[in-house]
Structures are given as structure tokens and as C-alpha cells.
Design a protein around this motif. Structure first.
Motif, PDB file in Angstrom:
ATOM      1  N   ASN A  52       2.491  -5.855  -5.169  1.00 46.40           N
ATOM      2  CA  ASN A  52       2.134  -4.705  -6.009  1.00 46.40           C
ATOM      3  C   ASN A  52       2.439  -4.973  -7.485  1.00 46.40           C
ATOM      4  OD1 ASN A  52       1.117  -1.936  -5.997  1.00 46.40           O
ATOM      5  ND2 ASN A  52       3.184  -1.339  -6.663  1.00 46.40           N
ATOM      6  N   VAL A  53       2.971  -6.169  -7.772  1.00 46.13           N
ATOM      7  CA  VAL A  53       3.408  -6.576  -9.118  1.00 46.13           C
ATOM      8  C   VAL A  53       4.477  -5.619  -9.644  1.00 46.13           C
ATOM      9  CG1 VAL A  53       2.619  -7.629 -11.261  1.00 46.13           C
ATOM     10  CG2 VAL A  53       0.999  -7.321  -9.421  1.00 46.13           C
ATOM     11  N   SER A  54       5.223  -5.036  -8.711  1.00 45.31           N
ATOM     12  CA  SER A  54       6.429  -4.306  -9.064  1.00 45.31           C
ATOM     13  C   SER A  54       7.584  -5.303  -9.015  1.00 45.31           C
ATOM     14  CB  SER A  54       6.657  -3.143  -8.098  1.00 45.31           C
ATOM     15  OG  SER A  54       5.535  -2.265  -8.107  1.00 45.31           O
ATOM     16  N   PRO A  91      18.570  10.341 -11.916  1.00 43.92           N
ATOM     17  CA  PRO A  91      17.359  11.159 -12.067  1.00 43.92           C
ATOM     18  C   PRO A  91      16.061  10.356 -12.010  1.00 43.92           C
ATOM     19  CG  PRO A  91      18.509  10.916 -14.171  1.00 43.92           C
ATOM     20  CD  PRO A  91      19.420  10.382 -13.121  1.00 43.92           C
ATOM     21  N   ALA A  92      16.107   9.062 -12.337  1.00 41.02           N
ATOM     22  CA  ALA A  92      14.887   8.252 -12.332  1.00 41.02           C
ATOM     23  C   ALA A  92      14.511   7.774 -10.931  1.00 41.02           C
ATOM     24  CB  ALA A  92      15.057   7.046 -13.260  1.00 41.02           C
ATOM     25  N   LEU A  93      15.427   7.895  -9.977  1.00 46.12           N
ATOM     26  CA  LEU A  93      15.164   7.439  -8.609  1.00 46.12           C
ATOM     27  C   LEU A  93      14.312   8.492  -7.896  1.00 46.12           C
ATOM     28  CD1 LEU A  93      15.672   5.355  -6.372  1.00 46.12           C
ATOM     29  CD2 LEU A  93      17.779   6.589  -5.807  1.00 46.12           C
ATOM     30  N   GLN A  94      13.034   8.173  -7.710  1.00 42.56           N
ATOM     31  CA  GLN A  94      12.087   9.177  -7.200  1.00 42.56           C
ATOM     32  C   GLN A  94      11.945   9.169  -5.688  1.00 42.56           C
ATOM     33  OE1 GLN A  94       8.298   9.195  -9.202  1.00 42.56           O
ATOM     34  NE2 GLN A  94       9.211   8.920 -11.223  1.00 42.56           N
ATOM     35  N   PHE A  95      12.027   7.982  -5.077  1.00 44.64           N
ATOM     36  CA  PHE A  95      11.785   7.902  -3.639  1.00 44.64           C
ATOM     37  C   PHE A  95      12.829   7.024  -2.959  1.00 44.64           C
ATOM     38  CE2 PHE A  95       7.563   8.490  -5.556  1.00 44.64           C
ATOM     39  CZ  PHE A  95       7.188   9.669  -4.929  1.00 44.64           C
ATOM     40  N   ILE A  96      13.260   7.498  -1.783  1.00 47.12           N
ATOM     41  CA  ILE A  96      14.128   6.699  -0.916  1.00 47.12           C
ATOM     42  C   ILE A  96      13.393   6.537   0.406  1.00 47.12           C
ATOM     43  CG2 ILE A  96      16.316   6.647   0.328  1.00 47.12           C
ATOM     44  CD1 ILE A  96      17.491   8.188  -2.076  1.00 47.12           C
ATOM     45  N   LEU A  97      13.179   5.284   0.794  1.00 50.18           N
ATOM     46  CA  LEU A  97      12.436   4.971   2.015  1.00 50.18           C
ATOM     47  C   LEU A  97      13.419   4.491   3.072  1.00 50.18           C
ATOM     48  CD1 LEU A  97       9.460   3.004   0.390  1.00 50.18           C
ATOM     49  CD2 LEU A  97       9.781   5.483   0.619  1.00 50.18           C
ATOM     50  N   LEU A  98      13.507   5.235   4.161  1.00 50.97           N
ATOM     51  CA  LEU A  98      14.462   4.926   5.220  1.00 50.97           C
ATOM     52  C   LEU A  98      13.785   4.082   6.298  1.00 50.97           C
ATOM     53  CD1 LEU A  98      16.298   8.360   5.560  1.00 50.97           C
ATOM     54  CD2 LEU A  98      16.913   6.374   4.158  1.00 50.97           C
ATOM     55  N   ALA A  99      14.294   2.871   6.465  1.00 46.46           N
ATOM     56  CA  ALA A  99      13.645   1.902   7.346  1.00 46.46           C
ATOM     57  C   ALA A  99      13.766   2.254   8.818  1.00 46.46           C
ATOM     58  CB  ALA A  99      14.229   0.512   7.100  1.00 46.46           C
ATOM     59  N   ASP A 100      14.706   3.136   9.173  1.00 51.77           N
ATOM     60  CA  ASP A 100      14.927   3.455  10.584  1.00 51.77           C
ATOM     61  C   ASP A 100      14.808   4.946  10.879  1.00 51.77           C
ATOM     62  OD1 ASP A 100      17.157   4.143   9.147  1.00 51.77           O
ATOM     63  OD2 ASP A 100      18.604   3.216  10.503  1.00 51.77           O
ATOM     64  N   ASN A 136       0.826  -1.217   0.000  1.00 53.15           N
ATOM     65  CA  ASN A 136       0.000   0.000   0.000  1.00 53.15           C
ATOM     66  C   ASN A 136       0.856   1.262   0.000  1.00 53.15           C
ATOM     67  OD1 ASN A 136      -2.813  -0.743  -0.111  1.00 53.15           O
ATOM     68  ND2 ASN A 136      -2.535  -1.727   1.896  1.00 53.15           N
ATOM     69  N   VAL A 137       2.007   1.206   0.655  1.00 53.91           N
ATOM     70  CA  VAL A 137       2.940   2.339   0.598  1.00 53.91           C
ATOM     71  C   VAL A 137       3.364   2.587  -0.845  1.00 53.91           C
ATOM     72  CG1 VAL A 137       5.283   3.092   1.192  1.00 53.91           C
ATOM     73  CG2 VAL A 137       3.794   2.131   2.966  1.00 53.91           C
ATOM     74  N   LEU A 138       3.746   1.530  -1.550  1.00 53.32           N
ATOM     75  CA  LEU A 138       4.146   1.694  -2.952  1.00 53.32           C
ATOM     76  C   LEU A 138       3.002   2.266  -3.786  1.00 53.32           C
ATOM     77  CD1 LEU A 138       6.176  -1.588  -3.676  1.00 53.32           C
ATOM     78  CD2 LEU A 138       7.055   0.674  -3.049  1.00 53.32           C
ATOM     79  N   ARG A 139       1.807   1.747  -3.550  1.00 53.02           N
ATOM     80  CA  ARG A 139       0.654   2.240  -4.321  1.00 53.02           C
ATOM     81  C   ARG A 139       0.415   3.720  -4.044  1.00 53.02           C
ATOM     82  NH1 ARG A 139      -4.603  -1.465  -4.700  1.00 53.02           N
ATOM     83  NH2 ARG A 139      -3.106  -2.607  -6.010  1.00 53.02           N
ATOM     84  N   SER A 140       0.587   4.133  -2.783  1.00 52.78           N
ATOM     85  CA  SER A 140       0.375   5.553  -2.440  1.00 52.78           C
ATOM     86  C   SER A 140       1.403   6.456  -3.096  1.00 52.78           C
ATOM     87  CB  SER A 140       0.417   5.730  -0.922  1.00 52.78           C
ATOM     88  OG  SER A 140       1.746   5.606  -0.415  1.00 52.78           O
ATOM     89  N   LEU A 141       2.571   5.896  -3.407  1.00 51.86           N
ATOM     90  CA  LEU A 141       3.631   6.669  -4.060  1.00 51.86           C
ATOM     91  C   LEU A 141       3.529   6.603  -5.583  1.00 51.86           C
ATOM     92  CD1 LEU A 141       6.661   5.632  -1.810  1.00 51.86           C
ATOM     93  CD2 LEU A 141       5.328   7.755  -1.690  1.00 51.86           C
ATOM     94  N   LEU A 147       5.268   5.852   7.007  1.00 54.14           N
ATOM     95  CA  LEU A 147       4.414   5.437   5.895  1.00 54.14           C
ATOM     96  C   LEU A 147       3.700   4.127   6.204  1.00 54.14           C
ATOM     97  CD1 LEU A 147       6.833   6.234   2.919  1.00 54.14           C
ATOM     98  CD2 LEU A 147       4.631   7.367   3.359  1.00 54.14           C
ATOM     99  N   MET A 148       4.416   3.191   6.810  1.00 56.44           N
ATOM    100  CA  MET A 148       3.826   1.888   7.136  1.00 56.44           C
ATOM    101  C   MET A 148       2.708   2.040   8.165  1.00 56.44           C
ATOM    102  SD  MET A 148       5.371  -0.847   5.562  1.00 56.44           S
ATOM    103  CE  MET A 148       5.632  -2.272   6.625  1.00 56.44           C
ATOM    104  N   ALA A 149       2.919   2.915   9.146  1.00 54.89           N
ATOM    105  CA  ALA A 149       1.917   3.112  10.191  1.00 54.89           C
ATOM    106  C   ALA A 149       0.620   3.672   9.619  1.00 54.89           C
ATOM    107  CB  ALA A 149       2.466   4.038  11.270  1.00 54.89           C
ATOM    108  N   ALA A 150       0.741   4.476   8.571  1.00 54.83           N
ATOM    109  CA  ALA A 150      -0.443   5.100   7.969  1.00 54.83           C
ATOM    110  C   ALA A 150      -1.119   4.210   6.933  1.00 54.83           C
ATOM    111  CB  ALA A 150      -0.045   6.433   7.322  1.00 54.83           C
ATOM    112  N   ALA A 151      -0.452   3.135   6.527  1.00 55.85           N
ATOM    113  CA  ALA A 151      -0.968   2.287   5.448  1.00 55.85           C
ATOM    114  C   ALA A 151      -1.883   1.194   5.999  1.00 55.85           C
ATOM    115  CB  ALA A 151       0.180   1.654   4.683  1.00 55.85           C
ATOM    116  N   SER A 152      -2.837   0.780   5.191  1.00 55.36           N
ATOM    117  CA  SER A 152      -3.720  -0.333   5.546  1.00 55.36           C
ATOM    118  C   SER A 152      -2.954  -1.650   5.503  1.00 55.36           C
ATOM    119  CB  SER A 152      -4.885  -0.398   4.562  1.00 55.36           C
ATOM    120  OG  SER A 152      -5.618  -1.601   4.723  1.00 55.36           O
ATOM    121  N   ASP A 153      -3.351  -2.597   6.369  1.00 54.63           N
ATOM    122  CA  ASP A 153      -2.721  -3.914   6.346  1.00 54.63           C
ATOM    123  C   ASP A 153      -3.542  -4.911   5.514  1.00 54.63           C
ATOM    124  OD1 ASP A 153      -4.869  -4.511   7.967  1.00 54.63           O
ATOM    125  OD2 ASP A 153      -3.687  -5.039   9.731  1.00 54.63           O
TER     126      ASP A 153
END
Length: 583
Positions: free
Chosen positions: A126-128, A173-182, A93-98, A197-203
Motif C-alpha cells: 500500500n506504500v504505507s 489522538p492520531a491513532l485511528q484504527f486498531i486491528l485485532l488479529a484474533d 486492501n484492508v488498509l485502502r478501505s480504511l 476485514l480480511m475475509a471481506a477484502a479482495s486477494d
């Protein structure tokens, strides 16, 4: 020196092996029938993450322990299949929101932490496309892979981002998002807090229709020169991971499985994530690096039943004095497997002596996606052999010639190891390099680039990489054979062998030897090793020169980098060092 066959071990037979009769299993095999053991998506299609976690989370194994994570600091985190399904759904869901779409690449650069496993499974939901990177890569190899792989998202940690990625941003330039796990908070509009992002996403996440041929995984593998190659794998690979988990790893419902490989390498994803989860067993993950005492303690305390590790780790254990079984209770173990670099016969025998179990070697490549040839629980082991082909896999020894590919039917004749294309986990492309991909297939065969031979009973034996073979006085010498012979000497821990140009004989065999503790590198020992090798191999094959070194250059996945030994010996360019263990 040849080693006697080791009969099937009684520990492996505590439970009835899935593969009891090899010939019967081959004759009755059908990939389509095997797929019936998986669930498939409700609307049709096949998604690797659904088969690995969601089908278990929706059934009787929902509360079965899926992942036990052992932190460096001694902490333990347990996750059930239901937990894994929810966490991976949140990531999807995080990926989909992005706005990350089907087929777009999501890279992971991090150690063995739970978030890595959530990212892998959530990306596939997400079939990514999931693309793992080894966390100890330097900035340049990271850039090469992110750039060549068209990375849109990178999941990493704050420390790794600052050290290895931040300075690369303008070149990506194609790298749009960096997600920091900590990270508790976002750093800026594109460097985001994954926990937030995970806390706000549906499970809850409904996996969209997924074709079995949809791109799922991108694994990079280095050549001797040039940019790393990106091998493309599809969701259909689930069938090979499931089949090898059944036939080779012999996984049963209550197993505790431990694969020591990092998910930055294909072994760590195929067998550190997918095969155990597809079988619904408990998958053990250790965050820490190799430490012999820690490893033995884990095997004992976690009651590991099936262990999959690398020859490099086994050879490190062999160097340590003492008897492991006298100091640790390894009684839960019933199977040990090894892959990465061919396993020397002495290591197989050491396993029987020191661990109470022989070590089952197997063969496969990044390009094959899964195990192709193996030693099985209910079969005798021939030390030094890679075993027999997996049911559903047609393997042969072939020779290239002017008339095309010639299959060698005689026993014990060396040639190139080839496979009939069509198995589910076969790579479908080298990303952005169609010409290179096409060269891998000739006359209806996939050509592995490995030289091997097959004995009269159908066991395959590794000889060497085609580009490692030494041509000396008209003889073709495989370095693995020489290395294995040297390792039989009580002073030798490891050996690497190359061909060194010689005006008289073409190439002479030169060995680089790492000694066990307590042995001094002397001229007397060098002469002793030379005589030892000549007795076992004959004067034409035995090394003419022996050099003592502290350690062998290896890839981070444990393979001896013979071409680097040769380049350093001859003062040649060293080529791509992105996978070097201690660069």
C-alpha cells in the motif's frame, strides 16, 4: 589468549558459495547491476513487498513453501509464495478501505504469528510505512513509539490491546484504527476484527507506483537517555537485503532458513522477513520463546540449512552440559550466523566443537539497515573478528580531531568505525530529529559510534561502544576484550564489564560474572578469575573487581546493557529501560 583462524568449513561448500573470491566480488560489485536481479514494478519503480513475494508468486516459485510457522502448541501452518501474495494483498486492501494512505504509519504489536508477516508485506504494498514493535514492551514504551511515529493504525491481539494499549487511547489522538488479529467481531467503530476485514477484502491488489526512495520501514532504537529514535528506511533497502542474503547468508533456492530474531527488532525484519523472501527460500518462523531442547529439535526435524541467531542464545546453549550432536542430528546445517552483540571468540570455537560448524559473526546497526561487515562462507574465520566489509561497502577506522576526520591506515590501531554513505539500506532520517541525524555524518563519513580496529589482512575487530570505553591508568580498555577473556575460563557463562570511577587511576575495570551451573560463587573462585584474567590481559587491563551475579541486564535483542550495570553500581539514574529484557 588469541585463537587460531578456523578454515572455511566443508559443510558451507556443499553448494558453491555465491561469494568465492572476496576481492573479485568487491572489484566487480555494482548496486545498479544487482538491481537487475530484481524485477521492479511493471510501471517502473521498486517496491520491497513486490520483490519479496509477488515476483515469486507470479513465476516458477509460486507453489514453493515460503513460510512454515511452528506454533507454541505444536501446530504447523504452511504458506506458499502464492499464499503470501494473496494474504498480503488482502491486508493492503484492508488498509485502502480504511483510507490509509502512502507514507502513513502502520504499527504491529504482536508475537511471531502469520498475521504479522501479512501486515508487514501488505503495508508495503500500500506504500504505507511498516513499524514493528516488540510484543513484550510495556505500555509506556509502546506509547512512546506510537506517539513519536505518528501511528495511524495498530495491528495487535485482544490480550495485548487490553493489557498495553487500551489505557493509552486518550494520549494517542492520531491513532485511528486498531486491528485485532484474533477477534471474530469488532469491539467498536475503531477497534476492528482483522479476520472479518480480511475475509471481506479482495486477494488481488495492484501496487501503486513506488519510488525506491519512498519511506518503507520505521525502526526504533533506544539511546542511553531520552526518547527512542525512529530510523527511517526506504524501499531501496531491498538491494542490501538481497545482496546480504546472497553474499553473507549464502542463500540458495532449496535452503530452509531460520532467523530466531523477533520482527520487533531490525534483525527480525531485515533477515526474518525480507532477505529470505527476496531469495525465494523457505523461511521458518517459531512462535515460542527460547528453549534449548525445542531449538535443537527444530534444527533436526525441519532440516534447517542456514541458521541466523544471537550471541545471547549461543551463550545460553553453551551453558548446557552435554554434546548436542550426540543427541540431535544437525547434519542438514551448513551455515550458522550470529548478530546483536559481538560474538566472543570462545563462542565461535564452541560452535565448531559442539555443533560441527564455526559461527560466522557479522556487524551492522539499526541505522545501517543490513549487514555491513561479515565473515563469509568461503573465507577463513578469525574468532572474535566481525570479518570484512560487504562488497559495495567502504569501511574505515577513523579518528575525530580539530581538522576533521582522519582515516587511520595503520593496522591494529583503534578508532571509530566509519562507513562511506550511500548504500541502499542506509537510514534516511531520524523521524522528527534532523539535527540528531546530521550529527551522524562528518566529512563524508557515517560515524557508527563503535570503536574497532582493522588488522593487516583487512579483518575488522570490535573494541566497544565509544561511550563504553574504560580509561584506566592512561590505558583505553574495551569491555568486550575483558569479557571475552573471562569467558575462556571454564566456570564463566557470561561477563559484563564497566569502568568504575577511581581517584587514583581514573577508572578501574570491574567485571560482573555469571557462572555456569555447578560452579559456586566463592572468594577462591574470584581470586582464581582475577589471576586468570591478569595472565591473559596483563595487570593494566584485567579487572580489579569481580562481582558474581545471577544474570546480566540485556536488551530484548540480546545486547548487554553495560550502562545499566554502571548506573546500578554507582546509584545513578537508569535512563530508558524500554528495551530491557526482563523489566
Amino acid at each position: 589468549m588469541s585463537f587460531a583462524s578456523i578454515p572455511k568449513n566443508p559443510h558451507a561448500l556443499r553448494v558453491t558459495p555465491h561469494l568465492l573470491d572476496y576481492e573479485q566480488a568487491r572489484a566487480g560489485h555494482s548496486w545498479e547491476a544487482l538491481r537487475a536481479d530484481l524485477q521492479g514494478l511493471p510501471g517502473g519503480g521498486l517496491n520491497l513487498a513486490h520483490e519479496a513475494v509477488d515476483r515469486h508468486a507470479g513465476g516458477a516459485r509460486a507453489n514453493h513453501l515460503a513460510l512454515r510457522w511452528l506454533g507454541k502448541d505444536g501446530s504447523v501452518r504452511d504458506l506458499t509464495y502464492a499464499d503470501m501474495a494473496r494474504a498480503s494483498a488482502r491486508f493492503a486492501n484492508v488498509l485502502r478501505s480504511l483510507g490509509v494512505a502512502k507514507g502513513e504509519r502502520v504499527f504491529a504489536l504482536m508475537g511471531r504469528v502469520p498475521e504479522l508477516y501479512f501486515a508487514a508485506l501488505g503495508t508495503l504494498k500500500n506504500v504505507s510505512v511498516f513499524c514493528p514493535l516488540f510484543s513484550q514492551f510495556g505500555p509506556e514504551p509502546v506509547w512512546q513509539r506510537l506517539s513519536r511515529g505518528d501511528a495511524k493504525v495498530l495491528v495487535t491481539t485482544q490480550a495485548l490491546y487490553e493489557k498495553k494499549v487500551a489505557a493509552l487511547r486518550e494520549r494517542l489522538p492520531a491513532l485511528q484504527f486498531i486491528l485485532l488479529a484474533d477477534a471474530a467481531e469488532d469491539l467498536d467503530a475503531s477497534v476492528l476484527s482483522l479476520p472479518k476485514l480480511m475475509a471481506a477484502a479482495s486477494d488481488v491488489f495492484v501496487i501503486p507506483p513506488t519510488s525506491p526512495e519512498e519511506m518503507a520501514l520505521l525502526h526504533f532504537t533506544s539511546g542511553t537517555t531520552g526518547m527512542p529514535k525512529g530510523a527511517v528506511h526506504v524501499h531501496q533497502a531491498a538491494l542490501t537485503h538481497f545482496a546480504t542474503g546472497r553474499y553473507v547468508l549464502d542463500l540458495h533456492p532449496e535452503d530452509i532458513f531460520w532467523c530466531t530474531a523477533d520482527p520487533g527488532w531490525v534483525t527480525g525484519t531485515s533477515y526474518g522477513i525480507f532477505a529470505p523472501f527476496l531469495h525465494g527460500v523457505t523461511n521458518l518462523v517459531d512462535e515460542a520463546d527460547f528453549d534449548a531442547e525445542r531449538w535443537y529439535r527444530i534444527l533436526q526435524e525441519q532440516k534447517v540449512t542456514v541458521w541466523y541467531t544471537a550471541p545471547t542464545a549461543i551463550r545460553r546453549l553453551m551453558r548446557i552440559p552435554g554434546e548436542p550432536r550426540a543427541q540431535h542430528d544437525l547434519g542438514a546445517l551448513r551455515l550458522i550466523h550470529s548478530v546483536g552483540e559481538p560474538l566472543n571468540p570462545e563462542a565461535v570455537v564452541w560452535g565448531q566443537r559442539a555443533l560441527g560448524l564455526p559461527i560466522h559473526d557479522n556487524w551492522w546497526q539499526t541505522e545501517t539497515g543490513g549487514i555491513m561487515i561479515a565473515n563469509y562462507a568461503a573465507m577463513d574465520i578469525r574468532p572474535g573478528s566481525m570479518g570484512k566489509p560487504l562488497p559495495g561497502i567502504d569501511a574505515a577506522i577513523v579518528k575525530r580531531g580539530e581538522q576533521g576526520i582522519q582515516v587511520i591506515t595503520e593496522a591494529d590501531h583503534e578508532g571509530e568505525l566509519a562507513l562511506r554513505p550511500g548504500w541502499p539500506s542506509m537510514f534516511r532520517a531520524y523521524l522528527h530529529d534532523d539535527a540528531r541525524y546530521a550529527k551522524c555524518f562528518v566529512d563524508g563519513w557515517y560515524l557508527s559510534g563503535d570503536l574497532a580496529k582493522r588488522d593487516a589482512d583487512g579483518y575488522f575487530w570490535f573494541v566497544g561502544r565509544a561511550d563504553d570505553i574504560i580509561k584506566t591508568s592512561g590505558h583505553m580498555v574495551g569491555p568486550f576484550e575483558v569479557e571475552s577473556a573471562l569467558m575462556e575460563h571454564p566456570s564463566v557463562a557470561e561477563a559484563g564489564v564497566i569502568g568504575k570511577p577511581d581517584p587514583l587511576i581514573g577508572e578501574l575495570v570491574k567485571a560482573f560474572v555469571v557462572l555456569k551451573p555447578g560452579h559456586a560463587a566463592t572468594d577462591e573462585l574470584r581470586l582464581e578469575l582475577t589471576g586468570f584474567a591478569r595472565k591473559r590481559l596483563g595487570p593494566a587491563v584485567a579487572p580489579k573487581e569481580i562481582a558474581f551475579i545471577e544474570s546480566l541486564p540485556k536488551t530484548r535483542s540480546g545486547k548487554i546493557m553495560r550502562r545499566l550495570l554502571k548506573a546500578r553500581e554507582l546509584g545513578l539514574p537508569e535512563g530508558d529501560l524500554s528495551t530491557l529484557e526482563n523489566d
